[in-house]
Scaffold this motif. Structure first.
Motif, mmCIF file in Angstrom:
data_model
loop_
_atom_site.group_PDB
_atom_site.id
_atom_site.type_symbol
_atom_site.label_atom_id
_atom_site.label_comp_id
_atom_site.label_asym_id
_atom_site.label_seq_id
_atom_site.Cartn_x
_atom_site.Cartn_y
_atom_site.Cartn_z
ATOM 1 N N ASP A 55 -4.075 -1.589 1.312
ATOM 2 C CA ASP A 55 -3.135 -1.236 0.255
ATOM 3 C C ASP A 55 -3.669 -0.179 -0.710
ATOM 4 N N GLU A 56 -4.964 0.060 -0.727
ATOM 5 C CA GLU A 56 -5.549 1.078 -1.603
ATOM 6 C C GLU A 56 -5.461 2.441 -0.921
ATOM 7 N N PRO A 57 -4.677 3.381 -1.484
ATOM 8 C CA PRO A 57 -4.429 4.667 -0.812
ATOM 9 C C PRO A 57 -5.686 5.477 -0.476
ATOM 10 N N ARG B 189 -7.546 3.741 2.366
ATOM 11 C CA ARG B 189 -6.759 3.838 3.595
ATOM 12 C C ARG B 189 -6.885 5.229 4.217
ATOM 13 N N LEU B 190 -6.768 6.254 3.416
ATOM 14 C CA LEU B 190 -6.860 7.617 3.928
ATOM 15 C C LEU B 190 -8.244 7.931 4.487
ATOM 16 N N ILE C 252 0.624 -0.418 4.583
ATOM 17 C CA ILE C 252 0.175 -0.646 3.211
ATOM 18 C C ILE C 252 0.261 -2.101 2.781
#
Length: 70
Positions: free
Chosen positions: A13-15, A18-19, A36
Motif C-alpha cells: 500500500d505504500e507507493p 511498491r514502485l 494497493i
C-alpha cells in the motif's frame, strides 16, 4: 542478469516502496502485477495466473494474512 520465467503479484500500500520493489522485480522475472490493497490483489489473483504472491501484512480493506487464506 538472468530473468526467471515466473509471474509475481506484489501487494503493497505504500507507493514509494511498491514502485521500488516493482522496478526491481521487473529486472528479474517475466511479469509483475501490483495491487494497493488485499481486495484488489484478490481480484487480480482470480483473473490471472501468478507463480508467486508477495504481500505486505498490514493492508487496507483486507490484510495480507486474510488475502493468503482466501
Amino acid at each position: 542478469m538472468e530473468v526467471f520465467d515466473i509471474s509475481v503479484l506484489y501487494v503493497e500500500d505504500e507507493p514509494i516502496i511498491r514502485l521500488e520493489v516493482e522496478n526491481m522485480l521487473k529486472n528479474i522475472v517475466r511479469s509483475v502485477a501490483t495491487a494497493i490493497d488485499g481486495t484488489e490483489a484478490l481480484n487480480l489473483f482470480k483473473q490471472g495466473h501468478f507463480d508467486i504472491v508477495i504481500t505486505d501484512i498490514r493492508l487496507p480493506k483486507m490484510d495480507g494474512l486474510e488475502l493468503s487464506r482466501e
